[in-house]
Design an enzyme around this catalytic site. Structure first.
Site, PDB file in Angstrom:
ATOM      1  NE  ARG A 113      14.752 -51.817  58.013  1.00  0.00           N
ATOM      2  CZ  ARG A 113      14.672 -50.775  58.840  1.00  0.00           C
ATOM      3  NH1 ARG A 113      13.829 -49.785  58.576  1.00  0.00           N
ATOM      4  NH2 ARG A 113      15.403 -50.717  59.926  1.00  0.00           N
TER       5      ARG A 113
ATOM      6  NE  ARG B 187      19.108 -50.421  59.541  1.00  0.00           N
ATOM      7  CZ  ARG B 187      18.431 -49.413  60.060  1.00  0.00           C
ATOM      8  NH1 ARG B 187      17.684 -48.651  59.292  1.00  0.00           N
ATOM      9  NH2 ARG B 187      18.505 -49.137  61.346  1.00  0.00           N
TER      10      ARG B 187
ATOM     11  CE  LYS C 105      12.392 -43.202  62.111  1.00  0.00           C
ATOM     12  NZ  LYS C 105      12.126 -44.500  62.751  1.00  0.00           N
TER      13      LYS C 105
ATOM     14  NE  ARG D 270      17.338 -50.293  65.162  1.00  0.00           N
ATOM     15  CZ  ARG D 270      16.873 -50.934  64.079  1.00  0.00           C
ATOM     16  NH1 ARG D 270      17.153 -52.203  63.894  1.00  0.00           N
ATOM     17  NH2 ARG D 270      16.160 -50.302  63.187  1.00  0.00           N
TER      18      ARG D 270
ATOM     19  NE  ARG E 264      17.073 -42.863  66.671  1.00  0.00           N
ATOM     20  CZ  ARG E 264      17.020 -43.222  65.382  1.00  0.00           C
ATOM     21  NH1 ARG E 264      17.259 -42.354  64.434  1.00  0.00           N
ATOM     22  NH2 ARG E 264      16.713 -44.447  65.060  1.00  0.00           N
TER      23      ARG E 264
HETATM   24  P1  AMP Z   1      17.823 -45.533  61.851  1.00  0.00           P
HETATM   25  O1  AMP Z   1      18.289 -45.821  60.465  1.00  0.00           O
HETATM   26  O2  AMP Z   1      17.102 -44.215  61.978  1.00  0.00           O
HETATM   27  O3  AMP Z   1      17.038 -46.672  62.454  1.00  0.00           O
HETATM   28  O4  AMP Z   1      19.147 -45.373  62.744  1.00  0.00           O
HETATM   29  C1  AMP Z   1      20.060 -46.427  62.886  1.00  0.00           C
HETATM   30  C2  AMP Z   1      20.972 -46.169  64.070  1.00  0.00           C
HETATM   31  O5  AMP Z   1      21.742 -44.977  63.847  1.00  0.00           O
HETATM   32  C3  AMP Z   1      20.271 -45.943  65.396  1.00  0.00           C
HETATM   33  O6  AMP Z   1      19.935 -47.163  66.042  1.00  0.00           O
HETATM   34  C4  AMP Z   1      21.336 -45.157  66.157  1.00  0.00           C
HETATM   35  O7  AMP Z   1      22.385 -46.011  66.584  1.00  0.00           O
HETATM   36  C5  AMP Z   1      21.932 -44.265  65.062  1.00  0.00           C
HETATM   37  N1  AMP Z   1      21.194 -42.970  64.961  1.00  0.00           N
HETATM   38  C6  AMP Z   1      20.450 -42.519  63.903  1.00  0.00           C
HETATM   39  N2  AMP Z   1      19.972 -41.298  64.146  1.00  0.00           N
HETATM   40  C7  AMP Z   1      20.416 -40.945  65.377  1.00  0.00           C
HETATM   41  C8  AMP Z   1      20.238 -39.791  66.209  1.00  0.00           C
HETATM   42  N3  AMP Z   1      19.494 -38.741  65.819  1.00  0.00           N
HETATM   43  N4  AMP Z   1      20.888 -39.791  67.414  1.00  0.00           N
HETATM   44  C9  AMP Z   1      21.634 -40.811  67.820  1.00  0.00           C
HETATM   45  N5  AMP Z   1      21.816 -41.939  67.103  1.00  0.00           N
HETATM   46  C10 AMP Z   1      21.210 -42.014  65.893  1.00  0.00           C
END
Ligand code: AMP
Length: 218
Positions: free
Chosen positions: A123, A156, A14, A167, A89
């Protein structure tokens, strides 16, 4: 002006594709995960709370997430569209979004599980500009140094085997149902498949742009 959501499992690409589509479509990208990581880095009181969820691979509570989204949507210049990466989400988040913006299309990234696992564990991200690399197929020219800005690369803290598993589980349970939610609402979809680890991001980006053109969106 176009408003898009990019959907896909963690590690489906993404962020990589959204950052490239940003230039091509002249839109802003709002990545809630990036915003949360920034809050954690700044160690604000809210950042400390958010960290408890992010480091376990759990979703940050909906009310906090919506506030962060709203704050950042308000910063987008009038007349400019956006791509949401990582939001919504949950169904609640999707319903809240409906009250603040109209979504023109959903980009759905379809990537097999084995690619996702491989990608996430290799990554690396630039600490300085956020550019995304991969030690297997999207290597930086110099070891652990960003090609774009010379910043150091890092892994990360939630890209570890145990948190990755959580996740993906959370994605399947809480986020995947959103695909049917948007299909039910009649929002147009662009599906982009990536079946090989070595497929360059540009190829997928072109496929997405072609799909958007077909819908008369870009
Ligand atoms: P990402 O970078 O999109 O993989 O997001 C990393 C982490 O941020 C996720 O595993 C969640 O803990 C939190 N997160 C990101 N976006 C959301 C969302 N829309 N709702 C809830 N938690 C989020």
């Amino acid at each position: 002006m176009v408003n898009l959501i990019i959907f896909g499992a963690p590690g489906s690409g993404k962020g990589t594709y959204a950052s490239r589509l940003k230039e091509r479509l002249n839109v802003e990208v709002i990545a809630t995960g990036d915003l949360f990581r920034e809050m954690i880095k700044l160690d604000t009181p809210l950042g400390r709370k958010v960290k408890e969820y992010v480091e376990k691979g759990l979703l940050v509570p909906d009310d906090i997430t919506l506030e962060v989204l709203k704050e950042n949507l308000a910063k987008i210049p009038k007349g400019k569209g956006f791509i949401l990466d990582g939001y919504p989400r949950t169904i609640w988040q999707a319903q809240s979004l409906e009250e603040i913006a109209k979504i023109d299309a959903v980009i759905h990234l379809v990537v097999p599980d084995w690619i996702i696992i491989k990608r996430l564990s290799s990554r690396r991200i630039c600490q300085n500009c956020g550019a995304i690399y991969n030690l297997i197929f999207l290597k930086p020219k110099r070891d652990m140094i960003c090609d774009k800005c010379g910043g150091p690369l890092y892994q990360r803290s939630d890209d570890t085997a145990e948190v990755i598993k959580k996740r993906i589980e959370v994605y399947e349970k809480q986020t995947q149902p959103l695909l049917n939610y948007y299909r039910g609402k009649g929002v147009p979809f662009v599906e982009a498949k990536c079946e090989k680890l070595e497929t360059p991001p540009e190829v997928v980006v072109e496929e997405i742009l072609k799909g958007l053109k077909k819908l008369n969106i870009a």
